[in-house]
Design an enzyme around this catalytic site. Structure first.
Site, PDB file in Angstrom:
ATOM      1  N   GLU B  51      22.232 -50.709  11.767  1.00 30.09           N
ATOM      2  CA  GLU B  51      23.276 -50.516  12.507  1.00 30.09           C
ATOM      3  C   GLU B  51      23.040 -50.843  14.080  1.00 30.09           C
ATOM      4  OE1 GLU B  51      24.130 -46.428  12.852  1.00 30.09           O
ATOM      5  OE2 GLU B  51      26.005 -46.611  13.909  1.00 30.09           O
ATOM      6  N   LYS B 122      33.086 -49.392  11.714  1.00 26.00           N
ATOM      7  CA  LYS B 122      32.645 -48.128  11.435  1.00 26.00           C
ATOM      8  C   LYS B 122      33.847 -46.962  11.481  1.00 26.00           C
ATOM      9  CE  LYS B 122      29.101 -44.844  12.380  1.00 26.00           C
ATOM     10  NZ  LYS B 122      27.836 -44.625  13.331  1.00 26.00           N
ATOM     11  N   CYS B 155      26.166 -45.537   8.546  1.00 17.33           N
ATOM     12  CA  CYS B 155      25.667 -44.328   9.048  1.00 17.33           C
ATOM     13  C   CYS B 155      26.585 -42.979   8.689  1.00 17.33           C
ATOM     14  CB  CYS B 155      25.203 -44.459  10.658  1.00 17.33           C
ATOM     15  SG  CYS B 155      24.194 -42.871  10.951  1.00 17.33           S
TER      16      CYS B 155
END
Lengths: 293, 293
Positions: B51, B122, B155
């Site tokens: 990321e 995300k 994540c």
């Protein structure tokens, strides 16, 4: 102790890992009652017994399954557990083969000191269970008790993250899991069994306590995993995993308040409120709550 | 080799665990390209970077985040990675700060040997990310490539079982996870970190391969976990977890056919088809697929 700390309400929970013998219902019931008495004597207030703990698991025929099943909560096993719950002042969650007319369910009953609280019927049937049992039709009911809110799941149900979501979104503090876990392929040494791992992940991702009571032994060629465990709402074990092969009582003191507080992870994030329901929708069916007495 | 075995199509996948330095974009990009070259030289065909691997993670101000971000797929970092993908004949998945007009996204880009394949933004923002980034608006797109179907999560997205479900229900074989995992409370010794555990559970419960590339190091006081890993569709690690603190390439050969076969667990059960959508509904929003080029 601050005023805030005074709100804590510790609950002693015990998972009663046992080895039922298929068909030996009187013996299994007696053994479960002995474990209940032992755990209650050691201070536990909520006792979880394995899936199908009074009948055993590997039925040879449909007829055998029907013969061993009984009505819930009025059959002989529920009456015996209910009497023990009343006498000992505890709540018992026990897996049972339920007969409802011509239908069989892989069920669990919740019996409190003041009488039956509710029942659950396994939603996700594993393997040959589908040959005997009807799939559960009660959703994931959440039961209010004086010590908090509890839901029930059975074995393969924890393979479905929807189970944890439905329980948590309806406010459950604790998920009780009567189970008969079987080995999964390719289990490496040095890592928890997948069943343990799934309940840890489900607990963490939903801020939910989990108390899973497994059976041990080999039945008609089918081995079971043992490794009963109690997991905190942060996902980490509070007690267990228990032995892979021996009967054992696993107990821990839970602060169920933590389930309601701990879902907030920091000043921005909350495990349930951060769901992007605009992208993937709500978990539907959460209103189904037919499992009450 | 039987005709059936001949259908196998092994894919060498590498997670490039690195330590970006916040703000040092040219250095980070150069380091990522060096790791790409090293992994490709060792035979990897699909490379996953962490990321925000070109910018670092802990932005001090909104202005700093904007200054380091760039358009996708036309900014300098994507151009450099895309040129490497073309030259080396590989596919690169890389986390990047995306600037789209006045909006910032914590994004990942998929760049193949024939050009950009797609992007992901995300969906679940963690902590201070919400101060800079917009939440993702592309759903969980699944990209078809010559070696199989892949989806991307970043994540905190893996804290949400809906992420795995959306990927698997759209047919993804492999979930690529650029990540900057941070420590969770109460981590016991002797158990995988919760982030590893969540991807193992998600892989198993959805029959999905996962390749998670984490960063290492401490940035403005925030430590990161490392422990990049590649997980099979049975949920067990094929490679890793990597070091908790050093840069490291973690690689494994995946048979993506297994994702499509392995969802059948026995002659009755299938991890996706056993879902009780009559009780809890479908995962909605699965049709959102705006991340293609």
């Amino acid at each position: 102790m601050s005023g805030r700390d005074a709100l804590e309400s510790p609950l002693r929970v015990a998972c009663l890992q046992m080895e039922p013998r298929v068909g030996a219902k009187a013996d299994n019931l007696a053994r479960s009652l002995a474990l209940v008495a032992e755990a209650a004597g050691a201070g536990a207030a909520l006792l979880v017994l394995p899936e199908l703990c009074n009948t055993g698991y590997v039925f040879a025929t449909r007829e055998e399954a029907f013969r061993l099943a009984e009505p819930v909560p009025d059959g002989e096993s529920c009456r015996a557990w209910g009497e023990a719950a009343r006498r000992l002042g505890v709540t018992i969650v026990a897996g049972i083969a339920e007969r409802a007319g011509d239908a069989l369910y892989n069920a669990a009953v919740v019996l409190g000191p003041d009488g039956p609280v509710g029942a659950y019927r396994k939603n996700h049937l594993w393997g040959d269970e589908a040959l005997f049992f009807e799939p559960g039709d009660l959703g994931v009911p959440v039961f209010r008790t004086p010590f908090g809110r509890l839901a029930v799941a059975i074995c393969y149900d924890v393979w479905f993250p929807e189970t944890f979501r439905l329980a948590a979104l309806q406010g459950a503090d604790l998920l009780c899991v009567p189970t008969n876990w079987v080995p999964m392929p390719n289990q490496p040494s040095g890592l928890p069994v997948m069943a343990n791992l799934l309940v840890m992940a489900g607990a963490h991702a939903n801020g939910l306590f989990v108390a899973a009571a497994d059976r041990v032994g080999v039945e008609r060629g089918q081995p079971f995993l043992g490794r009963s465990l109690i997991v905190g709402s942060d996902g980490w074990p509070l007690a267990g995993p228990a032995s892979p092969e021996a009967e054992e009582i696993v107990a821990a003191t839970l602060n169920l308040s933590q389930a309601r507080r701990g879902r907030r992870l920091n000043d921005v994030n909350h495990v349930l409120r951060d769901r992007r329901t605009d992208l993937y929708g709500e978990v539907l069916g959460a209103g189904i709550r037919k499992g009450w007495y």
